[in-house]
Design a protein around this motif. Structure first.
Motif, PDB file in Angstrom:
ATOM      1  N   SER A 134      16.720  -7.794  -9.839  1.00 54.94           N
ATOM      2  CA  SER A 134      15.833  -7.301  -8.782  1.00 54.94           C
ATOM      3  C   SER A 134      15.450  -5.856  -9.063  1.00 54.94           C
ATOM      4  O   SER A 134      16.080  -5.164  -9.880  1.00 54.94           O
ATOM      5  CB  SER A 134      16.512  -7.405  -7.419  1.00 54.94           C
ATOM      6  N   GLY A 135      14.416  -5.415  -8.398  1.00 56.96           N
ATOM      7  CA  GLY A 135      13.959  -4.045  -8.565  1.00 56.96           C
ATOM      8  C   GLY A 135      13.147  -3.605  -7.372  1.00 56.96           C
ATOM      9  O   GLY A 135      12.912  -4.383  -6.444  1.00 56.96           O
ATOM     10  N   ARG A 136      12.695  -2.355  -7.428  1.00 58.76           N
ATOM     11  CA  ARG A 136      11.954  -1.830  -6.282  1.00 58.76           C
ATOM     12  C   ARG A 136      10.924  -0.823  -6.786  1.00 58.76           C
ATOM     13  O   ARG A 136      11.182  -0.009  -7.692  1.00 58.76           O
ATOM     14  CB  ARG A 136      12.924  -1.165  -5.302  1.00 58.76           C
ATOM     15  N   CYS A 137       9.727  -0.921  -6.202  1.00 64.51           N
ATOM     16  CA  CYS A 137       8.658   0.004  -6.589  1.00 64.51           C
ATOM     17  C   CYS A 137       8.949   1.416  -6.039  1.00 64.51           C
ATOM     18  O   CYS A 137       9.689   1.579  -5.064  1.00 64.51           O
ATOM     19  CB  CYS A 137       7.322  -0.478  -6.025  1.00 64.51           C
ATOM     20  N   PRO A 138       8.350   2.461  -6.661  1.00 66.06           N
ATOM     21  CA  PRO A 138       8.531   3.841  -6.161  1.00 66.06           C
ATOM     22  C   PRO A 138       7.999   3.981  -4.733  1.00 66.06           C
ATOM     23  O   PRO A 138       7.283   3.116  -4.213  1.00 66.06           O
ATOM     24  CB  PRO A 138       7.699   4.675  -7.137  1.00 66.06           C
ATOM     25  N   ALA A 139       8.331   5.058  -4.108  1.00 67.23           N
ATOM     26  CA  ALA A 139       7.874   5.319  -2.737  1.00 67.23           C
ATOM     27  C   ALA A 139       6.352   5.246  -2.655  1.00 67.23           C
ATOM     28  O   ALA A 139       5.645   5.699  -3.558  1.00 67.23           O
ATOM     29  CB  ALA A 139       8.369   6.687  -2.284  1.00 67.23           C
ATOM     30  N   ASP A 140       5.866   4.638  -1.582  1.00 69.22           N
ATOM     31  CA  ASP A 140       4.438   4.482  -1.308  1.00 69.22           C
ATOM     32  C   ASP A 140       3.740   3.521  -2.285  1.00 69.22           C
ATOM     33  O   ASP A 140       2.508   3.514  -2.369  1.00 69.22           O
ATOM     34  CB  ASP A 140       3.719   5.843  -1.340  1.00 69.22           C
ATOM     35  N   TYR A 141       4.529   2.745  -3.028  1.00 71.48           N
ATOM     36  CA  TYR A 141       3.960   1.703  -3.892  1.00 71.48           C
ATOM     37  C   TYR A 141       4.512   0.331  -3.453  1.00 71.48           C
ATOM     38  O   TYR A 141       5.627   0.237  -2.934  1.00 71.48           O
ATOM     39  CB  TYR A 141       4.302   1.959  -5.359  1.00 71.48           C
ATOM     40  N   TYR A 142       3.692  -0.680  -3.687  1.00 70.53           N
ATOM     41  CA  TYR A 142       4.053  -2.023  -3.256  1.00 70.53           C
ATOM     42  C   TYR A 142       3.898  -2.994  -4.425  1.00 70.53           C
ATOM     43  O   TYR A 142       2.982  -2.839  -5.245  1.00 70.53           O
ATOM     44  CB  TYR A 142       3.169  -2.468  -2.083  1.00 70.53           C
ATOM     45  N   PHE A 143       4.792  -3.972  -4.455  1.00 71.38           N
ATOM     46  CA  PHE A 143       4.717  -4.907  -5.578  1.00 71.38           C
ATOM     47  C   PHE A 143       3.635  -5.949  -5.336  1.00 71.38           C
ATOM     48  O   PHE A 143       3.545  -6.526  -4.251  1.00 71.38           O
ATOM     49  CB  PHE A 143       6.064  -5.613  -5.809  1.00 71.38           C
ATOM     50  N   ASP A 144       2.821  -6.202  -6.380  1.00 69.10           N
ATOM     51  CA  ASP A 144       1.749  -7.193  -6.310  1.00 69.10           C
ATOM     52  C   ASP A 144       2.063  -8.314  -7.305  1.00 69.10           C
ATOM     53  O   ASP A 144       1.984  -8.118  -8.513  1.00 69.10           O
ATOM     54  CB  ASP A 144       0.415  -6.534  -6.650  1.00 69.10           C
ATOM     55  N   GLU A 145       2.400  -9.454  -6.778  1.00 67.25           N
ATOM     56  CA  GLU A 145       2.776 -10.594  -7.637  1.00 67.25           C
ATOM     57  C   GLU A 145       1.623 -11.034  -8.515  1.00 67.25           C
ATOM     58  O   GLU A 145       1.828 -11.494  -9.646  1.00 67.25           O
ATOM     59  CB  GLU A 145       3.258 -11.758  -6.745  1.00 67.25           C
ATOM     60  N   ARG A 146       0.406 -10.883  -8.044  1.00 70.80           N
ATOM     61  CA  ARG A 146      -0.754 -11.318  -8.820  1.00 70.80           C
ATOM     62  C   ARG A 146      -0.911 -10.483 -10.094  1.00 70.80           C
ATOM     63  O   ARG A 146      -1.175 -11.006 -11.175  1.00 70.80           O
ATOM     64  CB  ARG A 146      -2.026 -11.225  -7.980  1.00 70.80           C
ATOM     65  N   SER A 147      -0.771  -9.165  -9.958  1.00 71.33           N
ATOM     66  CA  SER A 147      -0.961  -8.283 -11.117  1.00 71.33           C
ATOM     67  C   SER A 147       0.342  -8.018 -11.862  1.00 71.33           C
ATOM     68  O   SER A 147       0.344  -7.368 -12.906  1.00 71.33           O
ATOM     69  CB  SER A 147      -1.565  -6.945 -10.666  1.00 71.33           C
ATOM     70  N   GLN A 148       1.457  -8.511 -11.290  1.00 72.80           N
ATOM     71  CA  GLN A 148       2.775  -8.340 -11.896  1.00 72.80           C
ATOM     72  C   GLN A 148       3.154  -6.859 -12.051  1.00 72.80           C
ATOM     73  O   GLN A 148       3.803  -6.452 -13.030  1.00 72.80           O
ATOM     74  CB  GLN A 148       2.837  -9.033 -13.266  1.00 72.80           C
ATOM     75  N   GLY A 149       2.739  -6.054 -11.082  1.00 76.98           N
ATOM     76  CA  GLY A 149       3.096  -4.642 -11.144  1.00 76.98           C
ATOM     77  C   GLY A 149       3.047  -3.978  -9.788  1.00 76.98           C
ATOM     78  O   GLY A 149       2.668  -4.590  -8.773  1.00 76.98           O
ATOM     79  N   CYS A 150       3.446  -2.702  -9.743  1.00 75.46           N
ATOM     80  CA  CYS A 150       3.440  -1.942  -8.498  1.00 75.46           C
ATOM     81  C   CYS A 150       2.069  -1.286  -8.289  1.00 75.46           C
ATOM     82  O   CYS A 150       1.433  -0.825  -9.250  1.00 75.46           O
ATOM     83  CB  CYS A 150       4.524  -0.856  -8.545  1.00 75.46           C
ATOM     84  N   THR A 151       1.623  -1.255  -7.053  1.00 76.86           N
ATOM     85  CA  THR A 151       0.301  -0.740  -6.726  1.00 76.86           C
ATOM     86  C   THR A 151       0.370   0.059  -5.425  1.00 76.86           C
ATOM     87  O   THR A 151       1.197  -0.238  -4.548  1.00 76.86           O
ATOM     88  CB  THR A 151      -0.722  -1.892  -6.568  1.00 76.86           C
ATOM     89  N   PRO A 152      -0.474   1.074  -5.255  1.00 79.56           N
ATOM     90  CA  PRO A 152      -0.461   1.840  -4.004  1.00 79.56           C
ATOM     91  C   PRO A 152      -1.043   1.060  -2.823  1.00 79.56           C
ATOM     92  O   PRO A 152      -0.940   1.503  -1.668  1.00 79.56           O
ATOM     93  CB  PRO A 152      -1.317   3.064  -4.333  1.00 79.56           C
ATOM     94  N   VAL A 153      -1.647  -0.075  -3.116  1.00 83.32           N
ATOM     95  CA  VAL A 153      -2.265  -0.885  -2.051  1.00 83.32           C
ATOM     96  C   VAL A 153      -1.258  -1.935  -1.557  1.00 83.32           C
ATOM     97  O   VAL A 153      -0.689  -2.700  -2.347  1.00 83.32           O
ATOM     98  CB  VAL A 153      -3.545  -1.583  -2.562  1.00 83.32           C
ATOM     99  N   ASN A 154      -1.037  -1.942  -0.258  1.00 82.47           N
ATOM    100  CA  ASN A 154      -0.176  -2.969   0.343  1.00 82.47           C
ATOM    101  C   ASN A 154      -1.051  -4.126   0.792  1.00 82.47           C
ATOM    102  O   ASN A 154      -1.827  -3.993   1.736  1.00 82.47           O
ATOM    103  CB  ASN A 154       0.604  -2.394   1.526  1.00 82.47           C
ATOM    104  N   HIS A 155      -0.927  -5.273   0.096  1.00 81.68           N
ATOM    105  CA  HIS A 155      -1.768  -6.433   0.432  1.00 81.68           C
ATOM    106  C   HIS A 155      -1.227  -7.230   1.618  1.00 81.68           C
ATOM    107  O   HIS A 155      -1.874  -8.185   2.068  1.00 81.68           O
ATOM    108  CB  HIS A 155      -1.879  -7.350  -0.790  1.00 81.68           C
ATOM    109  N   ASN A 156      -0.068  -6.806   2.094  1.00 79.28           N
ATOM    110  CA  ASN A 156       0.531  -7.483   3.260  1.00 79.28           C
ATOM    111  C   ASN A 156       0.617  -9.007   3.068  1.00 79.28           C
ATOM    112  O   ASN A 156       0.230  -9.791   3.931  1.00 79.28           O
ATOM    113  CB  ASN A 156      -0.276  -7.168   4.521  1.00 79.28           C
ATOM    114  N   TYR A 157       1.121  -9.400   1.920  1.00 84.28           N
ATOM    115  CA  TYR A 157       1.294 -10.829   1.662  1.00 84.28           C
ATOM    116  C   TYR A 157       2.301 -11.424   2.654  1.00 84.28           C
ATOM    117  O   TYR A 157       3.328 -10.806   2.973  1.00 84.28           O
ATOM    118  CB  TYR A 157       1.818 -11.069   0.250  1.00 84.28           C
ATOM    119  N   VAL A 158       2.010 -12.624   3.105  1.00 82.15           N
ATOM    120  CA  VAL A 158       2.939 -13.322   3.995  1.00 82.15           C
ATOM    121  C   VAL A 158       4.282 -13.538   3.281  1.00 82.15           C
ATOM    122  O   VAL A 158       5.353 -13.505   3.907  1.00 82.15           O
ATOM    123  CB  VAL A 158       2.356 -14.692   4.423  1.00 82.15           C
TER     124      VAL A 158
END
Length: 359
Positions: A331-355
């Motif tokens: 397991s892992g965790r993105c840096p502060a103010d970043y959110y993990f995006d399963e589609r792009s397989q990386g951390c992004t500043p945009v929170n897509h609010n996936y269910v």
């Protein structure tokens, strides 16, 4: 022509069943007394086949198998369980009764099919093998046609109405109402009534105990050595003891689901459809549909059923799980103010609010 193929295909399946199903019963008069006793409840006494004064008593508890012959002038009365005056005993193996035990395959070649005259519904037939009778029944809704010597549909042959039933070689030497184990199915057994053999089946979740000679809980039954219990009943389509009908999520897989059919005579569906959504889709039990996995809340391991290396984690959109072989291995965790995006397989500043990762 298609219908004919169907009959032949089913008939071939029936022949496969001859190898073991009911073989011990069809060969009963030829078994050793030890093998006979293994089919019957403990402490059963009976007349040895093809004799009039030779008796056998099966072992019970710590006792041993016992055999003996009646004194001169006496024959064994199988229903009374003792030797009596020969003149007062109707021996099933007297000259007048010999014909009931004739081997119909004695002069037949291997592979010959004959009608089983002991069958009162025309489903029974005999396959001759090594000049011995191997009895079986036509499958499903087929009956045996003695003219074509094959299993056919009921509209292709009319079973003659015959009130007389043929005595069974397996019952001739046994007391009335003696029960015999089925050597293939533990939930089934046979019973001899007036020298005629009938097949019976225990109720649901029960099986025949070969030692006790009655149906007991399948969990406690002592089955015949080669008899097998049926697979446990599928109870998925029940809830609190009541049937349920409709679409339901699989509690062990996010991508699988069940369809429970309508009840039949108040009985729940024991063979529900178990289906899987397509690649990258999860079953949404609220909308009853397969949807993109990121739009479905799943409490199970989201690494299952996917080839992705990293996936979102339920309850924390900044966290992610590392997958290997369809299971979470890290397991892992993105840096502060970043959110993990399963589609792009990386951390992004945009929170897509996936269910899939919502709290």
């Amino acid at each position: 022509m298609q219908a004919v193929r169907g009959v032949l295909a089913v008939f071939v399946l029936a022949l496969v069943g001859i190898v073991s199903g009911g073989k011990m019963i069809s060969d009963f008069p030829k078994l050793s007394v030890q093998q006979m006793c293994e089919l019957m409840p403990a402490d059963t006494s009976f007349l040895r086949p093809h004799t009039c004064n030779y008796w056998v008593r099966c072992p019970a508890n710590n006792t041993s198998l016992e055999e003996g012959t009646c004194a001169a002038g006496l024959n064994y009365n199988k229903d009374l369980g003792r030797c009596t005056m020969a003149a007062n005993v109707d021996c099933p193996y007297s000259k007048d009764s010999i014909s009931t035990t004739d081997n119909l395959c004695a002069n037949e070649t291997d592979g010959t099919f004959l009608a089983d005259n002991s069958s009162n519904d025309c489903k029974g037939y005999i396959l001759c093998k090594a000049r011995r009778e191997n009895k079986s029944n036509c499958p499903n809704n087929l009956i045996f046609n003695p003219t074509t010597r094959s299993c056919v549909y009921t509209n292709q042959y009319r079973c003659p109405v015959n009130g007389a039933k043929t005595k069974s070689p397996a019952c001739l030497s046994l007391p009335n109402n003696t029960r015999l184990a089925n050597d293939e199915h533990c939930e089934k057994y046979y019973i001899c009534v007036d020298d005629i053999l009938y097949e019976r089946e225990c109720s649901d979740q029960s099986a025949y105990d070969v030692v006790l000679g009655r149906c007991v809980s399948a969990l406690n039954a002592t089955c015949y050595s080669t008899a097998k219990l049926p697979p446990p009943e599928n109870t998925f389509c029940t809830s609190m003891g009541k049937p349920k009908v409709g679409y339901f999520a699989d509690d062990e897989s996010c991508s699988h689901y069940y369809i429970c059919g309508d009840t039949v005579n108040g009985k729940h569906d024991t063979n529900p459809q178990h289906l899987q959504c397509g690649q990258g889709l999860y079953f949404d039990y609220e909308k009853l549909s397969c949807r993109e996995r990121l739009n479905v809340r799943c409490t199970l391991d989201r690494c299952a059923d996917t080839s992705l290396t990293y996936v979102n984690v339920l309850g924390d959109c900044q966290a992610y799980a590392r997958c290997s072989g369809g299971a979470t291995v890290g397991s892992g965790r993105c840096p502060a103010d970043y959110y993990f995006d399963e589609r792009s397989q990386g951390c992004t500043p945009v929170n897509h609010n996936y269910v899939a990762c919502a709290a």
